[in-house]
Scaffold this motif. Sequence first.
Motif, PDB file in Angstrom:
ATOM      1  N   VAL A  16       0.137   5.845   0.429  1.00 13.47           N
ATOM      2  CA  VAL A  16      -0.797   7.155   0.598  1.00 13.47           C
ATOM      3  C   VAL A  16      -0.153   8.144  -0.156  1.00 13.47           C
ATOM      4  O   VAL A  16       1.108   8.557   0.202  1.00 13.47           O
ATOM      5  CB  VAL A  16      -1.176   7.170   1.970  1.00 13.47           C
TER       6      VAL A  16
ATOM      7  N   TYR B 248       0.823  -1.294  -0.039  1.00 15.32           N
ATOM      8  CA  TYR B 248       0.091   0.062  -0.029  1.00 15.32           C
ATOM      9  C   TYR B 248       0.832   1.177   0.042  1.00 15.32           C
ATOM     10  O   TYR B 248       1.942   1.272   0.355  1.00 15.32           O
ATOM     11  CB  TYR B 248      -0.874   0.021   1.327  1.00 15.32           C
TER      12      TYR B 248
ATOM     13  N   LEU C 257      -5.308   6.365  -1.696  1.00 12.74           N
ATOM     14  CA  LEU C 257      -4.996   5.178  -1.282  1.00 12.74           C
ATOM     15  C   LEU C 257      -4.365   4.400  -2.279  1.00 12.74           C
ATOM     16  O   LEU C 257      -5.537   3.879  -3.102  1.00 12.74           O
ATOM     17  CB  LEU C 257      -5.648   4.536   0.119  1.00 12.74           C
TER      18      LEU C 257
ATOM     19  N   VAL D   5      -6.525   8.788   5.859  1.00  9.36           N
ATOM     20  CA  VAL D   5      -6.214   8.920   4.453  1.00  9.36           C
ATOM     21  C   VAL D   5      -6.580  10.265   4.193  1.00  9.36           C
ATOM     22  O   VAL D   5      -5.921  11.466   4.245  1.00  9.36           O
ATOM     23  CB  VAL D   5      -6.533   8.110   3.541  1.00  9.36           C
TER      24      VAL D   5
ATOM     25  N   THR E 157     -11.622   3.694   4.936  1.00  9.67           N
ATOM     26  CA  THR E 157     -11.247   4.156   3.565  1.00  9.67           C
ATOM     27  C   THR E 157     -10.796   2.676   3.016  1.00  9.67           C
ATOM     28  O   THR E 157     -10.021   1.927   3.405  1.00  9.67           O
ATOM     29  CB  THR E 157     -10.258   5.212   3.620  1.00  9.67           C
ATOM     30  N   GLY E 158     -10.982   2.392   1.879  1.00  9.57           N
ATOM     31  CA  GLY E 158     -10.484   1.279   0.979  1.00  9.57           C
ATOM     32  C   GLY E 158     -11.283   0.046   0.923  1.00  9.57           C
ATOM     33  O   GLY E 158     -12.537   0.005   1.270  1.00  9.57           O
TER      34      GLY E 158
ATOM     35  N   ILE F 252      -7.630   0.640   6.045  1.00 12.55           N
ATOM     36  CA  ILE F 252      -6.231   1.089   6.435  1.00 12.55           C
ATOM     37  C   ILE F 252      -6.581   1.794   8.049  1.00 12.55           C
ATOM     38  O   ILE F 252      -5.399   1.834   8.573  1.00 12.55           O
ATOM     39  CB  ILE F 252      -5.760   2.182   5.373  1.00 12.55           C
TER      40      ILE F 252
END
Length: 615
Positions: free
Chosen positions: A71, A69, A109, A103, A202-203, A92
């Motif tokens: 950012v 990953y 991301l 994020v 997020t994600g 995350i």
Amino acid sequence: MIKNNLLVLALSLGLLSTADAQQQDWKIAGNKITSPWSEKVNPAAVLPDYPRPQLERGNWKNLNGLWQYAVREKNAATPTSWDGKILVPFAIESALSGVGRTVGKDSLLWYRTSLTLPAAMKGKKVLLHFGAVDWRTTVYVNGKEAGTHEGGFDPFSFDITALLKKGTQEITISVWDPTDEGPQPRGKQVKKPNGIWYTPVTGIWQTVWVEGVADAYVAGTTQTPDIDRSELTVNADIPGRQPGDIVKVTAWDGNTQVAAGNLEAQPLQLKIPSPKLWSPESPFLYDLRFTITRKGKVIDEVKSYFAMRKSSIGKDNNGVQRMLLNNRFVFQFGPLDQGWWPDGLYTAPTEEALVYDIAQTKAMGFNMIRKHIKVEPARWYYYCDKVGMLVWQDMPSGDLGNGWEMRPGIIDRASDKQRSPESEAYYRKEWNAIINTLYNFPSIIVWTPFNEAWGQFKTMDIVAWTMQKDPSRLVNTASGGNFYPIGPIIDLHNYPEPAMPDPAIYGDKRAIVLGEYGGLGLPVDGHVWQQKDNWGYQSFKNADDLFKRYATFTDRLEELIKIGLSAAVYTQTTDVEVEINGLMTYDRKVQKVPVEKLKAVTQKLYNPALVTLKP
């Protein structure tokens, strides 16, 4: 560097298995409380069960596990270096991701992983599936874009066949999520968590997987039961279907075939002889199979299931509308269920954890769950189907800020929100996708498009559309307000004591429900998200006093049922972050009141003698 070199050496010497190596690369992030199942998370086999029980096919591969990953700034290009490993499918921000990092709207991301396709997928179409990713997702396969999806609560797929190469495939994903600074549905996520608003997600937060299919395959189905006609209406979406392809549908009671037919241009009506009805007491499920045959050869076969059940309203002997299940009155009683986890946020750590809350809810004596401002993975609804748990499904909220009419009959307090065209379009798109995705789960018997005026807009239009979209279920117009003259249910929120709209005013046209009440709080030392500034609607110092108060509420519900109440929702299943209103602690390690005591005071609410229907 030394640690990594030692890891590579250990692998080369056979001292560590791949699973051991992955465990070395991952650990739980942060210092918050965790559930008992966090210790059972295996990075080499994360949530390994087939993710789509309503459309099961054998040729698939789970892609959950450790991915790379990064950012980066929102407008940055694809990363050339990576920040570390993240455990998919945990968001995350969660502890189980192994990252525990926010994020925000100004960043992207990024994810990257590689895979080798199983030999069984050679010569097949290859579909890349995502259970859910929050929010705007762009997918690349071997450096080429496969597609973009916007939505945080609905599954999506891309046909990646044309993007494949020989050998190892590389998948790269970018995700942008503005949380509460954007126009999209986001539920209870906020940038700055407080009170009833929680940590961002997020994600990727549901399973990622690939599947091999034929050039013609069953991409989706709809199955609608009609117990009055002993029929099941079936349809299917079959991309690539050719003239002469035969699509056979068979229904099964165990090993006994009870109905069969070929699916032509129109929906198929399957007659189900002497149907076994699904209910909380007897959650019977029929198996359903779809087979595509071309020139005598089976090219696709999927397994599904269905139940024969009916959700409707009808008048009792006093002329008051009641919620009915299979044409009889069943008082629907259950907790407000947020579906959050201290370690996984939106995502339960394991399958065992996923079903635990449902099993505990059943053990406490409840027959219903209001799934509040969140959508769960398909396997959650599958378990509700299996054990006979009624489900009220909320639409996750988005824009806030309009006036709230807390009690029916008040004038000049309520207002529909003037959403932007973009915000309105996102709501409509995702609500439609959620209903399509969850349509086949028999446990869901109520749709709730709005809660407490949270972004409520164009109410008459949205509710009319929802009722037309799915006439087989009831629609709860706006749980707790704002109130409009549409829909079969009127729903009041009242804390902490039970209350209800007056049947003399509302009962002739709508079933009356108490959509939220209770909120009795009890912090349990060592099992709270933070040590101070926790809150409940009414707080107690010990479980005995809390239970006494809870029992008086149950006594009152019994009286309200007699005069017109059809359902009640107690707040809530578990504590969530700073809320300590749960019947269980947030980490699920403490059941605040024993399930036997809760069940003992609940059973009287299901007494059929409390209500008599008109013949």
